[in-house]
Every structure is written in structure tokens, then in C-alpha cells.
Design a protein around this motif. Structure first.
Motif, mmCIF file in Angstrom:
data_model
loop_
_atom_site.group_PDB
_atom_site.id
_atom_site.type_symbol
_atom_site.label_atom_id
_atom_site.label_comp_id
_atom_site.label_asym_id
_atom_site.label_seq_id
_atom_site.Cartn_x
_atom_site.Cartn_y
_atom_site.Cartn_z
ATOM 1 N N UNK A 134 0.605 -1.496 -0.168
ATOM 2 C CA UNK A 134 0.280 -0.171 -0.054
ATOM 3 C C UNK A 134 0.646 1.555 0.108
ATOM 4 N N UNK A 135 0.926 1.910 -1.529
ATOM 5 C CA UNK A 135 2.085 3.281 -1.282
ATOM 6 C C UNK A 135 1.441 4.024 -0.176
ATOM 7 N N UNK A 136 2.283 4.954 0.967
ATOM 8 C CA UNK A 136 2.272 5.469 1.637
ATOM 9 C C UNK A 136 3.090 6.885 1.766
ATOM 10 N N UNK A 137 4.414 6.899 0.360
ATOM 11 C CA UNK A 137 4.446 8.222 0.977
ATOM 12 C C UNK A 137 4.943 8.822 -0.703
ATOM 13 N N UNK A 138 5.621 9.577 -0.932
ATOM 14 C CA UNK A 138 6.643 10.300 -2.493
ATOM 15 C C UNK A 138 7.749 11.240 -2.014
ATOM 16 N N UNK A 139 7.865 11.305 -2.548
ATOM 17 C CA UNK A 139 8.793 12.432 -2.708
ATOM 18 C C UNK A 139 9.533 12.524 -4.118
ATOM 19 N N UNK A 140 9.745 13.786 -4.939
ATOM 20 C CA UNK A 140 10.431 14.446 -5.728
ATOM 21 C C UNK A 140 9.254 15.140 -6.605
ATOM 22 N N UNK A 141 9.544 15.419 -8.204
ATOM 23 C CA UNK A 141 8.809 15.505 -9.125
ATOM 24 C C UNK A 141 8.637 14.898 -10.426
ATOM 25 N N UNK A 142 7.242 14.263 -9.808
ATOM 26 C CA UNK A 142 6.952 14.197 -10.518
ATOM 27 C C UNK A 142 6.625 14.471 -12.497
#
Length: 381
Positions: free
Chosen positions: A38-46
Motif C-alpha cells: 500500500x503506497x504511503x509516501x512520495x517524494x520528488x517531481x513527477x
């Protein structure tokens, strides 16, 4: 940027002021294998440089396995050096570098447990990665955030007092009398060692918190404007070893000290987001009562409840509960909502603060599966 899970096999990415729904957002290989966990965190520049952390279920040995992925233009790819048992979080750090706090588990060669560590996922690590001091028996780190200015905050528990030689000039005056005290470790920009502060009144039974997904939530606008949410310690049944009608706990850091924030919330916080003007958007609900709310806190501290409209599912009108909130850089707010767990349907909805000309229908599991087959000819596994 945020990753919205709209039910099994159906996902979308909120990027700036748009919704991107593409079956490739769920792929991890060119053969149509879906994201694990289950995705729970993102970082960066999509889509130029994006990292995603996904929580996995417990394995046969009772241990947990998380995954970290990197977006490669048409799929998510797991880095070869990704040896992670538990990913505590990912955040955009200084010089736009994605920083993760990970627990690598046991070494494959020596079978010895490695220490929790910071890991720069992209770009040069530099010579000044922060140190994670040993804070004694029962020490466990369970939530984390970092800021583009270089500051880092980590929430955890420890069964013993912080070392006397650690920097703790702003220690909290009141103490939670329970053995597992909650602490915040705070690194200033460029600092190697943290300031350690004990936090009163926050529930610290991590195992129980993981069951209800309220294990400490950070929301930071600047290093001098940080919120932390959790469950009040006095609403815990010690004999039953779990929250009883858990009540929300909200803490604020103003750059010098921590203080408890009074709230009108009826249920624990599930998600928080900050607007550019300093306002706080909160989604709260309890898995015990299945009632959710969205609240807005102005920069001056005034709270306003925001009604969440029901979803029209065919002829039926279905009430939904907010799962998460997100605010785009321009201030546009989004709310992801779904029916209670006991509902017979799995309809999910995205709400936007700015009016839209017409609703957008998001792809369901069957549409995603068909798209997989068109992409690689094989279909979903």
C-alpha cells in the motif's frame, strides 16, 4: 504531488492541479506486474524524478517487508540496492534530494541487525548525513519528515531517558509517566546531531497504533511551523492494550518549543496537509465508529468543518469518509474519500476545492486490467 489509491488495482497521481490516471502508474515491470503493498509516501517531481514507498503485509515469519520504487517514465522500478525491511518515510530534503529513513533489518551476510539509517535515494549523499544516536533500550523510530531547507524531524519512543550529552535545550517540561515515552529528534539544517525533546500525552503503543494507522503524522510548512498528530495517551485501555474510542492529539512546533493544540475534532487525524498561507487541512476518522470529518484551521487558529458530499452510485446515494487530504502548490485542496469498511461497495471519490466543469470518472480495477493487457499482451498476474 500525491499518490491516491482508489481501491484494489486502481490508482491515480495528483500532480499540481491535475489528476493523472494511467495504468502505467500501477506497473513495476514491462510485463504488467503491479505495485506491491500500500503506497504511503512520495517524494520528488513527477515525472522527472519520483520515489514511492509502499508498505507490505507481514510475511510468514511475522516480519514486515516494505518496498521503495523509482519512476522510470513508464513504470515503477525497484532499485537493486533496495534492501529495506521497514521504510519509515520519504521526504524531499535539501538540494531537492529525496531522503528516506529506513530499517534495513538483518545483514544478508552476517545475519546481524543493522541500525536504522538515513538514506539519500537520488543525488550525492554528501559528507554531513545526520547521525542517529542510540537513545537506549526500547528506542523505536516510527515517523519522519524532512524539509527542503535541510531540517529533519523524527518521532519515536524510548524506554530510557535521552543521553545526558545530547543537545536538548528545549526539553518539554511535562512528562508522560508511561515507560515508553514519546520523543522528537530534530536536526537543524546541516547539523549532525539532533535536539531531543520528550512529548507529553501522546499514545506510544506502536503495535496498536499500526493497527489503526495513527502512528504519528507530520505536516510541516517551514522548520518553525510543524504539526504532529496522533492519539491521546489517556484514551488508551492499558489492560486491553489498545485505544478505546481514541481521541485526537495535535502538537505544534513554532521553531522554539512544542505545545499541545486544542481542536474541535471528534475523531483521530488520518491525514494533514498545509496550504501556502499556513492554513492546516485535516482528515479525521475512527475505524471503530466509521465516521469521518474534514476540518480547516486558519493561520490564526480558527477551525471550520468542511462537509464532504455523498457519492452518487447509480440510483443510490452513498456517504463517504475522508481518507487523506492534499494541497497543491497553488493552494488547490483535494480530499480522497471512500465508503466505510463495512460498506458493500468500494466506490471512491476525489473532491477538489476549486469547482470543476464536470466530474471525472476514474478507472476501476477491470479497466486497469484491460489496459495492462493492451500494454504488454499478457495482462495482470
Amino acid at each position: 504531488m500525491a499518490f491516491a489509491e482508489l481501491g484494489q488495482s486502481s490508482h491515480c497521481i495528483l500532480d499540481k492541479d491535475t489528476v493523472r490516471c494511467d495504468p502505467r502508474h500501477h506497473l513495476t515491470t514491462t510485463r504488467g506486474v503491479g505495485l506491491v503493498g500500500i503506497p504511503f509516501a512520495m517524494a520528488g517531481d513527477f515525472p522527472t524524478s519520483t520515489w514511492l514507498a509502499s508498505a507490505g503485509a507481514a510475511g510468514g515469519d511475522g516480519g514486515r517487508r516494505d518496498w521503495i520504487y523509482r519512476w522510470r517514465g513508464d513504470r515503477w522500478e525497484e532499485p537493486k540496492d533496495n534492501v529495506v525491511v521497514r521504510c519509515i518515510g520519504i521526504a524531499r530534503w535539501s538540494q531537492d534530494r529525496p531522503l528516506a529513513l529506513v530499517d534495513p533489518g538483518r545483514s544478508r551476510s552476517k545475519q546481524k541487525r543493522a541500525s536504522v539509517r538515513f538514506q539519500v535515494l537520488d543525488g550525492r549523499a554528501g559528507d554531513s548525513l545526520p547521525e542517529l544516536p542510540d537513545l537506549g533500550y526500547s528506542h523505536f523510530r516510527w515517523s519522519f519528515t524532512a524539509l527542503p531547507g535541510g531540517e529533519i524531524f523524527v518521532l519515536g519512543t524510548t524506554g530510557t531517558a535521552p543521553p545526558s550529552d545530547s543537545a536538548q535545550a528545549d526539553s518539554a517540561p511535562a512528562m508522560d509517566p508511561t515507560p515508553d515515552n514519546v520523543i522528537v529528534e530534530r536536526w537543524a539544517a546541516g547539523a549532525r546531531k539532533p535536539v531531543v525533546v520528550r512529548i507529553p500525552g501522546l499514545h506510544s503503543d506502536v503495535k496498536e497504533l499500526e493497527k489503526v494507522n495513527y502512528n504519528g503524522i507530520f505536516s510541516a510548512l517551514t522548520a518553525g511551523d510543524v504539526f504532529v498528530a496522533g492519539i491521546r495517551a489517556d484514551d488508551v485501555d492499558r489492560e486491553g492494550k489498545g485505544p478505546v474510542d481514541p481521541k485526537p492529539y495535535l502538537l505544534h512546533f513554532d521553531g522554539a518549543s512544542w505545545s499541545i493544540v486544542d481542536t474541535p475534532l471528534h475523531q483521530p487525524v488520518r491525514s494533514m496537509a498545509r496550504a501556502p498561507d499556513g492554513a492546516l487541512l485535516v482528515a479525521s476518522y475512527s475505524e471503530q465508529v466509521y465516521e469521518g470529518e474534514v476540518w480547516h484551521r486558519s493561520p490564526a487558529g480558527a477551525w471550520t468543518r468542511i462537509p464532504v458530499p455523498p457519492v452518487q452510485n447509480g440510483r443510490d446515494t452513498e456517504h463517504v469518509q475522508p481518507l487523506s487530504v492534499w494541497v497543491a502548490p497553488g493552494g488547490d485542496a483535494w480530499v480522497l474519500a471512500a465508503p466505510p469498511l463495512k460498506s458493500k461497495t468500494n466506490t471512491a471519490a476525489l473532491y477538489r476545492s476549486r469547482p470543476v466543469s464536470s466530474p471525472v470518472t476514474l478507472p476501476g480495477p477491470h479497466e486497469v486490467e484491460n489496459a495492462w493487457r493492451q500494454l504488454d499482451g499478457g495482462g495482470a498476474p
